[in-house]
Design an enzyme around this catalytic site. Structure first.
Site: not given
Length: 446
Positions: A14-18, A43, A244, A259, A355
């Site tokens: 999760g938290d990949e930048g979807k 998101h 997720n 989850t 970055d």
């Protein structure tokens, strides 16, 4: 990209930048659909230096020509949805007539949130899941136990009220001192200068609140299975947004530290009611490094206090959109990603937050694990096996140049290009989008 139906799925924890790639693709889509999870999803999208934090509303709503659909696989906490819609309205995003909720979606109540906290508190030290305490697990449990209440029930308030009364009676039998215990917890939190959860656990108060919600949300609640079926016939362009991620999947993730839904490709079919042949493009979102929130295995973790891990956390703003908790940071793990590719069948990759990695040298990548002398290229299900695994790394040159102004692959530093192409080669999937900054336009498209 063929735009019949495009799915976006997180490839890690999760938290990949979807949200960013969903926002990008939504500009070309008629519909943006959520199929799993609830307010535990977060998101974040930046538009013209304005931050939008979305939890239940599909990210595509930021484009005026895109309709949002909350599918039957989502668990919906209406008070949170009200707040989210109000926040979007305050920032100039109008959701009126632009959001539909499946009549089959389960309603998540404050009772579920209370239960989530109780269950986490009951777990022994060292076995806590690290839940968001948003009530997601208890709500899905009630769905499986066939005692849940669905959004469509709100359209018939008399029968809804009877179901809610029965529902409260079930919970009162399990937690006979529920309101008293909650009042004591609020006092404890206040004495400790903590912010307590603001929950409604009284039947009469909840009935009054949901009677108002039935008037507000009834126009939003439709048969989304029929709606989507017609949309496909009408050749609408449909984007499907996962919450997720793969390694948090109830079946395929690091169980039990997962989850309570299926964020992987199978959850798309059951969470929206669409057949697999509709899924033309499956986009896997991969962060250039790895993070996770909460408890559970994380083989490439750089512990808090590690200088590189702390740098990734600080520069990457790695704090949960939903909980604000600091994310655990670590190196990219090809074992995790091979597994994720196998499960989801990604046709394209979106590589994000490169970055953030500027200035780190060397950049380490986990190529495989060794367990009792045996090489593992896929992520094991057995937690005991995982504990015995040794991570094998390969080092790659880092880059010091600012990449935020790069618009083509060729403009990137050679070390950064080599890193991208190595990932593409190892996984056998084309890296189509490369994230070079936080803004919605900070992308290289190949």
């Amino acid at each position: 990209i063929k735009m019949a139906a495009v799915v976006v799925i997180g490839a890690q924890w999760g938290d990949e930048g979807k949200g960013k790639v969903v926002d990008l693709l939504s500009a070309e889509c008629d519909l943006c659909c959520r199929y799993n999870g609830g307010t535990n999803a977060g998101h974040t999208i930046w538009v013209d230096n304005v931050k939008y934090a979305l939890h239940l509303v599909p990210s595509g709503v930021l484009h005026t020509g895109t309709l949002g659909i909350i599918g039957n696989g989502v668990v919906v906490h209406l008070p949170s949805l009200m707040t989210e819609i109000a926040d979007l309205t305050a920032k100039g995003v109008n959701c009126n007539g632009r959001l539909l909720i499946s009549d089959r979606a389960q309603l998540l109540f404050d009772l579920h949130m209370y239960t989530d906290g109780v269950q986490e508190g009951e777990r022994a030290a060292g076995s806590k899941i690290g839940t968001t305490r948003k009530g997601i697990g208890p709500c899905y449990s009630d769905k499986a136990s066939r005692i849940g209440i669905r959004a469509g029930d709100l359209k018939h308030f008399d029968s809804f009220a009877a179901k809610l009364k029965t529902f409260f009676e079930l919970y009162k039998r399990r937690f006979p001192h529920l309101e008293e215990d909650y009042a004591n917890e609020v006092k404890r939190a206040q004495a400790a200068h903590e912010k307590p959860l603001d929950l409604v656990l009284n039947l009469d108060s909840e009935l009054k609140r949901y009677e108002e919600y039935s008037k507000i949300f009834s126009p939003y609640i439709v048969d989304t299975v029929a709606y989507l079926s017609q949309a496909f016939k009408d050749k609408k362009r449909i984007l499907i947004e996962g919450a997720n991620a793969t390694m948090l999947d109830l079946d395929f993730g690091t169980y039990p530290y997962v989850t309570s839904s299926n964020p992987t490709i199978g959850g798309v079919m059951t969470g929206l009611g669409i057949p697999p042949q509709r899924l033309v493009t499956v986009v896997g979102v991969v962060k250039g490094y790895t993070t996770r929130v909460g408890e559970g295995p994380f083989p490439t973790e750089l512990a808090i206090g590690n200088l590189i891990g702390d740098q990734l956390r600080s520069v990457g703003h790695e704090f949960g959109t939903t909980t604000g908790r600091p994310r655990r940071c670590g190196w990219l793990d090809l074992v995790v990603l091979r597994y994720s590719v196998a499960i989801n069948g990604f046709t394209e990759l979106n590589l994000t937050k490169l970055d953030v990695m500027t200035g780190i040298n060397p950049v380490r990548v986990a190529t495989h694990y060794l367990c009792d002398g045996k090489r593992l290229d896929f992520f094991p299900a057995d937690e005991e096996v995982l504990k015995r695994c040794q991570v094998v790394y390969e080092d790659f040159p880092g880059w010091a140049e600012d990449i935020s102004k790069c618009h083509t692959l060729e403009e990137l530093p050679k070390a950064c290009r080599d890193y991208i192409l190595m990932i593409e080669k190892e996984l056998g999937v084309h890296v189509k989008w490369i994230g070079t900054g936080t803004d919605r336009n900070a992308n290289i498209i190949r």
